[in-house]
Design a protein around this motif. Sequence first.
Motif, mmCIF file in Angstrom:
data_model
loop_
_atom_site.group_PDB
_atom_site.id
_atom_site.type_symbol
_atom_site.label_atom_id
_atom_site.label_comp_id
_atom_site.label_asym_id
_atom_site.label_seq_id
_atom_site.Cartn_x
_atom_site.Cartn_y
_atom_site.Cartn_z
ATOM 1 N N LEU A 168 0.980 -1.112 -0.024
ATOM 2 C CA LEU A 168 0.038 0.015 0.013
ATOM 3 C C LEU A 168 0.896 1.262 -0.001
ATOM 4 N N GLN A 169 0.366 2.398 -0.654
ATOM 5 C CA GLN A 169 0.883 3.660 -0.512
ATOM 6 C C GLN A 169 -0.016 4.514 0.367
ATOM 7 N N ILE A 229 4.401 10.531 1.381
ATOM 8 C CA ILE A 229 3.748 9.071 1.022
ATOM 9 C C ILE A 229 4.822 7.952 1.454
ATOM 10 N N GLU A 235 5.166 3.769 2.112
ATOM 11 C CA GLU A 235 4.919 2.319 1.592
ATOM 12 C C GLU A 235 4.516 1.331 2.797
ATOM 13 N N GLU A 284 -10.125 0.737 0.163
ATOM 14 C CA GLU A 284 -10.099 1.626 -1.002
ATOM 15 C C GLU A 284 -10.616 3.006 -0.949
ATOM 16 N N VAL A 334 -5.214 6.018 2.402
ATOM 17 C CA VAL A 334 -4.820 5.083 1.423
ATOM 18 C C VAL A 334 -4.759 5.892 0.202
ATOM 19 N N ARG A 335 -3.303 5.898 -0.433
ATOM 20 C CA ARG A 335 -3.336 6.631 -1.567
ATOM 21 C C ARG A 335 -3.513 5.510 -2.719
ATOM 22 N N GLU A 336 -2.962 4.540 -2.636
ATOM 23 C CA GLU A 336 -2.978 3.475 -3.565
ATOM 24 C C GLU A 336 -2.708 2.037 -3.021
ATOM 25 N N ILE A 337 -3.451 1.060 -3.517
ATOM 26 C CA ILE A 337 -3.164 -0.347 -3.331
ATOM 27 C C ILE A 337 -2.367 -0.795 -4.452
ATOM 28 N N SER A 338 -1.088 -0.971 -4.236
ATOM 29 C CA SER A 338 0.000 -1.163 -5.576
ATOM 30 C C SER A 338 0.244 -2.585 -5.774
#
Length: 91
Positions: free
Chosen positions: A18-19, A53, A55, A76, A81-85
């Motif tokens: 995650l980011q 940000i 990780e 989500e 949460v910026r991104e589920i990478s």
Amino acid sequence: NYPVKPIEETRSRYFLRLQVADKPGALANIAGVLGNNDVSIAQMVQKRSHDGIAEIVVITDLVTERHFNDAIRIMEGMSVVREISGIIRVY
């Protein structure tokens, strides 16, 4: 003809990347969402932040796909949460 178990009932371990916003409570919020959805954490690491940000990498214990997916849907929608990478099922 063999019966097939629905994917939502299978149990696996997961690798989750995650980011997230680098602010107090972000790690605790992620851990809380996982725990509230019966997802047990085997390992969790927050790496150094860049430009605000951070990780977060999570490896879960065995969990049903349904519970893991419920936790992901909640994450989500989280403002932190910026991104589920990355999501990888670990066998």
